[in-house]
Design a protein around this motif. Sequence first.
Motif, PDB file in Angstrom:
ATOM      1  N   PRO A  46       4.324 102.213  21.260  1.00 40.78           N
ATOM      2  CA  PRO A  46       3.064 102.775  21.752  1.00 40.78           C
ATOM      3  C   PRO A  46       1.880 102.299  20.908  1.00 40.78           C
ATOM      4  O   PRO A  46       1.984 102.142  19.687  1.00 40.78           O
ATOM      5  N   VAL A  47       0.755 102.064  21.554  1.00 39.32           N
ATOM      6  CA  VAL A  47      -0.424 101.549  20.880  1.00 39.32           C
ATOM      7  C   VAL A  47      -0.868 102.488  19.765  1.00 39.32           C
ATOM      8  O   VAL A  47      -1.293 102.037  18.700  1.00 39.32           O
ATOM      9  N   GLU A  48      -0.734 103.787  19.995  1.00 37.57           N
ATOM     10  CA  GLU A  48      -1.138 104.746  18.970  1.00 37.57           C
ATOM     11  C   GLU A  48      -0.331 104.533  17.690  1.00 37.57           C
ATOM     12  O   GLU A  48      -0.855 104.657  16.583  1.00 37.57           O
ATOM     13  N   ILE A  49       0.942 104.217  17.845  1.00 38.16           N
ATOM     14  CA  ILE A  49       1.813 103.960  16.684  1.00 38.16           C
ATOM     15  C   ILE A  49       1.416 102.639  16.024  1.00 38.16           C
ATOM     16  O   ILE A  49       1.374 102.532  14.796  1.00 38.16           O
ATOM     17  N   LEU A  50       1.095 101.625  16.841  1.00 38.04           N
ATOM     18  CA  LEU A  50       0.641 100.349  16.274  1.00 38.04           C
ATOM     19  C   LEU A  50      -0.632 100.556  15.449  1.00 38.04           C
ATOM     20  O   LEU A  50      -0.793  99.946  14.386  1.00 38.04           O
ATOM     21  N   GLU A  51      -1.518 101.403  15.919  1.00 40.10           N
ATOM     22  CA  GLU A  51      -2.735 101.709  15.156  1.00 40.10           C
ATOM     23  C   GLU A  51      -2.396 102.351  13.817  1.00 40.10           C
ATOM     24  O   GLU A  51      -2.973 102.004  12.785  1.00 40.10           O
ATOM     25  N   SER A  60      -3.829  93.768  10.553  1.00 40.62           N
ATOM     26  CA  SER A  60      -4.440  93.905  11.873  1.00 40.62           C
ATOM     27  C   SER A  60      -3.371  94.135  12.931  1.00 40.62           C
ATOM     28  O   SER A  60      -2.213  93.748  12.767  1.00 40.62           O
ATOM     29  N   ILE A  61      -3.783  94.743  14.018  1.00 43.27           N
ATOM     30  CA  ILE A  61      -2.874  94.897  15.157  1.00 43.27           C
ATOM     31  C   ILE A  61      -2.505  93.525  15.706  1.00 43.27           C
ATOM     32  O   ILE A  61      -1.372  93.297  16.123  1.00 43.27           O
ATOM     33  N   ASN A  62      -3.463  92.591  15.654  1.00 45.05           N
ATOM     34  CA  ASN A  62      -3.180  91.223  16.116  1.00 45.05           C
ATOM     35  C   ASN A  62      -2.008  90.619  15.348  1.00 45.05           C
ATOM     36  O   ASN A  62      -1.179  89.919  15.915  1.00 45.05           O
ATOM     37  N   TYR A  63      -1.952  90.877  14.057  1.00 43.02           N
ATOM     38  CA  TYR A  63      -0.839  90.379  13.249  1.00 43.02           C
ATOM     39  C   TYR A  63       0.473  91.036  13.680  1.00 43.02           C
ATOM     40  O   TYR A  63       1.484  90.360  13.874  1.00 43.02           O
ATOM     41  N   LEU A  64       0.443  92.353  13.840  1.00 45.75           N
ATOM     42  CA  LEU A  64       1.663  93.060  14.231  1.00 45.75           C
ATOM     43  C   LEU A  64       2.173  92.580  15.591  1.00 45.75           C
ATOM     44  O   LEU A  64       3.381  92.474  15.809  1.00 45.75           O
ATOM     45  N   LEU A  65       1.248  92.270  16.494  1.00 49.34           N
ATOM     46  CA  LEU A  65       1.635  91.822  17.838  1.00 49.34           C
ATOM     47  C   LEU A  65       1.903  90.318  17.912  1.00 49.34           C
ATOM     48  O   LEU A  65       2.117  89.779  18.986  1.00 49.34           O
ATOM     49  N   ARG A  66       1.865  89.655  16.765  1.00 51.22           N
ATOM     50  CA  ARG A  66       2.162  88.226  16.670  1.00 51.22           C
ATOM     51  C   ARG A  66       1.116  87.354  17.365  1.00 51.22           C
ATOM     52  O   ARG A  66       1.406  86.248  17.796  1.00 51.22           O
ATOM     53  N   ASP A  72      -4.751  89.442   7.829  1.00 48.00           N
ATOM     54  CA  ASP A  72      -6.123  89.924   7.710  1.00 48.00           C
ATOM     55  C   ASP A  72      -7.004  89.531   8.879  1.00 48.00           C
ATOM     56  O   ASP A  72      -8.112  90.028   9.014  1.00 48.00           O
ATOM     57  N   LYS A  73      -6.527  88.614   9.722  1.00 49.93           N
ATOM     58  CA  LYS A  73      -7.358  88.156  10.844  1.00 49.93           C
ATOM     59  C   LYS A  73      -7.512  89.293  11.853  1.00 49.93           C
ATOM     60  O   LYS A  73      -6.545  89.899  12.267  1.00 49.93           O
ATOM     61  N   GLY A  74      -8.744  89.531  12.259  1.00 56.04           N
ATOM     62  CA  GLY A  74      -8.993  90.662  13.148  1.00 56.04           C
ATOM     63  C   GLY A  74      -8.767  91.943  12.376  1.00 56.04           C
ATOM     64  O   GLY A  74      -8.019  92.793  12.805  1.00 56.04           O
ATOM     65  N   ASN A  75      -9.403  92.040  11.192  1.00 56.39           N
ATOM     66  CA  ASN A  75      -9.115  93.182  10.326  1.00 56.39           C
ATOM     67  C   ASN A  75      -9.418  94.509  10.999  1.00 56.39           C
ATOM     68  O   ASN A  75     -10.059  94.565  12.034  1.00 56.39           O
TER      69      ASN A  75
END
Length: 156
Positions: A46-51, A60-66, A72-75
């Motif tokens: 769930p996005v809330e958990i990713l946050e 960043s969420i971008n990093y977690l989502l590959r 640090d990109k999209g901090n």
Amino acid sequence: MEDTTGARIKKRRKELGFSVEELADDFKKGPATLYRYERYDVDQIPVEILELYSKKLNVSINYLLRLTDDPDKGNIDDENLKISKVRAEIKAFKRSNMFIGSPEEAHQQMVAQHMKRMRFNQRFNAYFEQLSDAEIDSVLNFMGYLVSLHKTESQE
């Protein structure tokens, strides 16, 4: 090690010295649930958990989502700013979506909005054709988050 969202979460958690139990307490979830996220036993986190992971693990969420290999990109501050802008746009759209004038003018406004959506959909589809399945999943997950924001804004 496979490069999945769960693998990145686990790697970063260990780098920072957090136990799953500590995060589970912070996230108000059971440790078993977080272990499943790390093993990627669930279809979508769930996005809330990713946050929560993004903030706690300082990535960043971008990093977690590959979507990037740079943690640090999209901090987080940039992403929170984007989320705030989206919320403001949703509120503005709600206000502007009220039709003023005659029924004919309302109809013209609705047709104009529909045409705008069609042009957006064409560009959106062209963009989606270039994405991998994992990237599409990430975008859809983010869109689900935006819908949840919209629902939250609607209830306020």
